[in-house]
Every structure is written in structure tokens, then in C-alpha cells.
Design an enzyme around this catalytic site. Structure first.
Site, PDB file in Angstrom:
ATOM      1  N   HIS A 158       0.810  -1.216   0.000  1.00 39.88           N
ATOM      2  CA  HIS A 158       0.000   0.000   0.000  1.00 39.88           C
ATOM      3  C   HIS A 158       0.842   1.263   0.000  1.00 39.88           C
ATOM      4  O   HIS A 158       0.316   2.360  -0.240  1.00 39.88           O
ATOM      5  CB  HIS A 158      -0.951  -0.009   1.203  1.00 39.88           C
ATOM      6  CG  HIS A 158      -1.990  -1.071   1.118  1.00 39.88           C
ATOM      7  ND1 HIS A 158      -3.258  -0.844   0.638  1.00 39.88           N
ATOM      8  CD2 HIS A 158      -1.948  -2.394   1.430  1.00 39.88           C
ATOM      9  CE1 HIS A 158      -3.956  -1.974   0.669  1.00 39.88           C
ATOM     10  NE2 HIS A 158      -3.182  -2.926   1.150  1.00 39.88           N
ATOM     11  N   ASP A 366       3.360   9.249  -1.506  1.00 39.20           N
ATOM     12  CA  ASP A 366       2.234   8.439  -1.048  1.00 39.20           C
ATOM     13  C   ASP A 366       1.998   7.292  -2.018  1.00 39.20           C
ATOM     14  O   ASP A 366       2.235   7.432  -3.224  1.00 39.20           O
ATOM     15  CB  ASP A 366       0.962   9.287  -0.947  1.00 39.20           C
ATOM     16  CG  ASP A 366       0.158   8.995   0.302  1.00 39.20           C
ATOM     17  OD1 ASP A 366       0.341   7.909   0.875  1.00 39.20           O
ATOM     18  OD2 ASP A 366      -0.644   9.858   0.709  1.00 39.20           O
TER      19      ASP A 366
END
Length: 470
Positions: A158, A366
Site C-alpha cells: 500500500h 504516497d
């Protein structure tokens, strides 16, 4: 079709999966309900050795079994606070300056992965498929293989996967990549992350990479792919509209007194670019005096990992910046930045997004950033807000209707805010339509189903194929 076994560092409770849980929990629980299976991982509790060794706590919800274990204080400190979040997290987010490496913490990280895997083995059936999530559990498949597990095992990261020259800063980098080679399928958020893994394999592991994503390294073959995690945009839109007349929204609108609203929601983390964001907003007020008293930034940043020193520092820095900027530009009836260091229900946030004119999402790095996607989905299509988004968020590759910014360029972010505040309705509507089309094309179900379809297509491993752990 066999059961689905999901393994993550933390397990959402049955109550959370029906209420305030985020996208990952919603997507995973949906897959588990369809196939039946087990969600296994840490309960979030620090417990005594006696309790930790007692076996998983099982809770049934329909066809889904929630199986959780507690961690001892030593395991929590070494596995979670230590190697996972003091070494892997900063390096994977390109913050080598904040990373710390201790051999005993790495040993604890591998020990806890092996211990968790041993707990799971007792719950497995022959035709189960196993889906492991995130950086906490990189060695999990290797530990399962060492216990003779031949089931199909997939891993989804992730976070970003760092370029080789960044990854080399972790002393046991080769052991980590060798552990990843024990999976059948590796999933990454973006093509950049996948390429970074491929580059390491070819440059540092003497491996090969085929055009179809098949990797051979350390004497093993596995498949890699890009799977962009998404949201269910129409569900978010419906919920945001339903909540827009609730008391918390009405109170916010009344307190704004007609001012424009910029919304930001992030975990309190140094990777999110929060201080840089505040300084860009300050520049807007400095360079464009007409916006003083006419625009408010609401920053919601729930605390996280509050017992880690680097997180204590970012909280201190953010509080200082908010106070400094407010001291400079506040009036008797105006506070430029409303900084809220607390948790809010997810659907309450969606309704606040709907009322705002700008979503300000500017991480320094991110994996995907679902807040950006949630902001778009929550907008009123008749009068949508504008998303100002960092080029370093994985979502930037999909949301072409956003205003893309470099979070290291304060003036550039300031200019994007100015542009967004002045953007006419027809331009905002066009951008919103483009973004919504992207969200619907790659929603949370597409992410989940495409990964699991690819994992189920992988051949089953042969007994003894991996040999003993080295």
C-alpha cells in the site's frame, strides 16, 4: 473455489467494516463475504506473553471469521514501532534522514512474522488462497513456505516501493527482496513502484524481468502487477449528500459566514506534507490580500503512532505553524487555519468535503492516497470543488482533472489555490466529470477482483520448492 485468507497488520472489527472503516477494510470485507474466509492479524492490543501465546481470538460474522492475536510489549516495540515504522516506513517514503536501523528490531520483525505465520497455519485449508497486505508483513510468505505451505500467496504493497538507491539504505535489503520472491503475485499501486522493484531485481539480484511482469530472482519465479486501489464513488456521493444537512455541516457553514473553504484530511504523518501545505496557504494570504478574511483552511489530522518520536515532532511543528500563521492573519471574527488533531467518522468527513471549494491533498510521497479520490467522489456535481493534488500521490496518475502541484514548491501550491478559488463553474464541472469517470473505471471492486483473479490463476507451488529459509 477455496476460501480467501486475508492477513494484515491490523484487523478491522466486524463493527468497523459496517461503519467507519476506510477503503481497504470495505474492499477486503466485501471479498471475504463473497468467498468466505478468514481475516487474520494483530488486534491492536499489547498483552502479556501468556495471552499472546494462547492462540487467536475468533469472532464470526456470517461467512467471515475474524482471527486476531495480541502482541507482547517486546514484539510491539521491535516489530511495529521498530523495524516496520522506524525503518521501512520512512525509507519507503523516501525519508532516509528519519530512518533508524537496529539489528535487534529487524530480528524482532522477522520473529513476529514467523510467529504470526505459525498461528495462521493452524487455520489454513488446502485450497485457501492467501492475500497479505503491506510492509509490516514482507517476510510472511517466506515464513509460511518454511512450514510447508504451498497455497497461492499474494502480497499487496500500500506504500510506495522505493527506487533501488533508496532501498539500499536498509542494510538487509537483499533479504527483504528475497522474502518478496516467495510470493506468487506482488501487487503495486503504480507502474513507478513496479519498475522500482524490477530495477532492483535486475541491478542487484541478478534476476530477470519479462515484459508481462514475470520476475525470476533467487531461483524463484513470481508475477508482478499494478493494481490501483480505489473507492466506490457513487456510494460516497450518496452518503455525502445524505449527510449534508446534518448538524455538524450546518454549524460549519454558519461559522464560515460565506467564506470559501479548503479541506485537508490526513493522518498526522511526516509523509503528508502538512507543514509545507500550511506555508503555501500562508503565502496565499500574503500574496493575495483580498483572500484575508475570505478563505479558511480546515486541516483534520488524527494522531497516529504517538509514541514514536518523529510523530511527536511533526505534531509539535504543525501546532507551531498553525499558531504562527493564525497569529499573523487572524481577526476578531476570523481564524485562517482550523487545525483539528482528532478522529472524525468517515461519512462526516465526506459531507464536509462536499461543502468545500478546494480539496488540498499534497503528500511528499504516497502510495495512492484515497483521500484525494474520496474528495472527488463526495462533490456536488452541480457545483463541484477543485482538487489540488501532489504529483507524488499515486492518485495523480488517474485524476487528470486535478490541479497537480509539487509539494516542495510553496509558490506553485499558492498559485494553484488561487486558480482553484477563481475557477468558473463550467471548468470545475468538466474537471469533476473527468475525475469521476476515472474513479468509476477503476473502483475498489476492480482493484480487489483483478488482484484476486490474477492470484487464482497462478500455479500451485510444489512441496519443498522453496527449501529451508536462508
Amino acid at each position: 473455489m477455496g476460501r480467501l485468507i486475508v492477513v494484515s497488520n491490523r484487523v478491522a472489527t466486524p463493527t468497523e467494516t459496517k461503519g467507519s472503516a476506510g477503503g481497504l477494510a470495505v474492499g477486503v470485507f466485501g471479498a471475504l463475504k463473497d468467498a468466505g474466509g478468514v481475516w487474520f492479524g494483530w488486534s491492536g492490543d499489547v498483552v502479556s506473553e501468556t495471552v499472546a501465546n494462547a492462540g487467536p481470538t475468533l469472532e464470526q460474522d456470517g461467512a467471515v471469521t475474524f482471527a486476531t492475536v495480541g502482541l507482547t510489549r517486546k514484539d510491539y516495540d521491535q516489530y511495529y514501532r521498530g523495524f516496520s515504522n522506524a525503518t521501512l516506513w520512512p525509507v519507503f517514503h523516501y525519508r532516509n534522514d528519519l530512518a533508524r536501523y537496529e539489528r535487534d528490531e529487524y530480528a524482532g520483525y522477522r520473529r513476529v512474522n514467523a510467529w504470526l505465520a505459525h498461528k495462521l497455519v493452524k487455520l489454513l485449508e488446502a485450497d485457501d488462497i492467501i492475500w497479505i497486505h503491506d510492509y509490516h508483513l514482507i517476510p510472511f510468505a517466506e515464513a509460511l513456505r518454511s512450514e510447508g505451505v504451498t497455497n497461492r500467496i499474494g502480497f499487496f504493497l500500500h506504500t510506495p516501493f522505493p527506487a533501488p538507491q533508496i532501498l539500499l539504505n536498509i542494510p538487509p535489503h537483499e533479504e527483504l527482496v528475497k522474502s518478496l520472491s516467495c510470493y506468487d503475485l506482488l501487487g503495486f499501486q503504480t507502474a513507478t513502484d513496479q519498475q522500482a522493484f524490477h530495477d532492483y531485481v535486475t541491478r542487484h539480484a541478478r534476476g530477470t524481468v519479462r515484459a508481462d511482469g514475470i520476475v525470476e530472482a533467487f531461483g524463484r519465479k513470481l508475477r508482478t502487477g499494478v493494481y490501483r486501489i480505489g473507492v466506490f464513488p457513487d456510494e460516497i456521493a450518496e452518503q455525502a449528500k445524505r449527510y449534508e444537512s446534518r448538524q455538524h455541516v450546518l454549524e460549519l457553514k454558519q461559522s464560515l459566514e460565506g467564506r470559501k473553504l479548503i479541506m485537508s484530511v490526513d493522518r498526522l504523518d511526516y509523509s503528508k506534507g502538512l507543514v509545507e501545505r500550511f506555508r503555501a496557504f500562508e503565502l496565499l494570504l500574503e500574496r493575495s490580500p483580498e483572500w484575508r478574511g475570505n478563505v479558511t483552511l480546515v486541516q483534520i489530522a488524527p494522531p497516529t503512532r504517538s509514541d514514536v518520536a518523529t510523530y511527536q515532532k511533526i505534531r509539535h511543528d504543525l501546532e507551531y505553524e498553525a499558531g504562527r500563521i493564525n497569529g499573523r492573519y487572524s481577526g476578531l471574527d476570523y481564524t485562517p487555519i482550523r487545525y483539528l488533531n482528532q478522529q472524525y467518522d468517515r461519512w462526516k468527513l465526506m459531507s464536509l468535503f462536499r461543502e468545500s471549494q478546494i480539496g488540498f491533498v499534497t503528500p511528499l510521497h504516497d502510495g495512492m492516497n484515497l483521500v484525494a479520490k474520496e474528495y472527488v467522489a463526495a462533490q456536488n456535481p452541480d457545483d463541484p470543488g477543485v482538487l489540488v493534488l501532489s504529483i507524488f500521490a499515486g492518485a495523480a496518475a488517474e485524476l487528470s482533472g486535478a490541479l497537480l502541484v509539487n509539494p516542495h514548491d510553496a509558490i506553485g501550491m499558492c498559485e494553484a489555490l488561487q486558480r482553484a478559488l477563481q475557477m468558473p463553474l463550467d471548468a470545475r464541472q468538466r474537471r469533476h466529470e473527468v475525475n469521476m469517470a476515472a474513479l468509476r473505471e477503476n473502483d475498489l471492486g476492480v482493484w480487489r477482483d483483478s488482484f484476486l483473479t490474477d492470484l487464482r490463476s497462478m500455479p500451485v507451488r510444489k512441496p519443498g520448492e522453496f527449501g529451508s529459509r536462508t
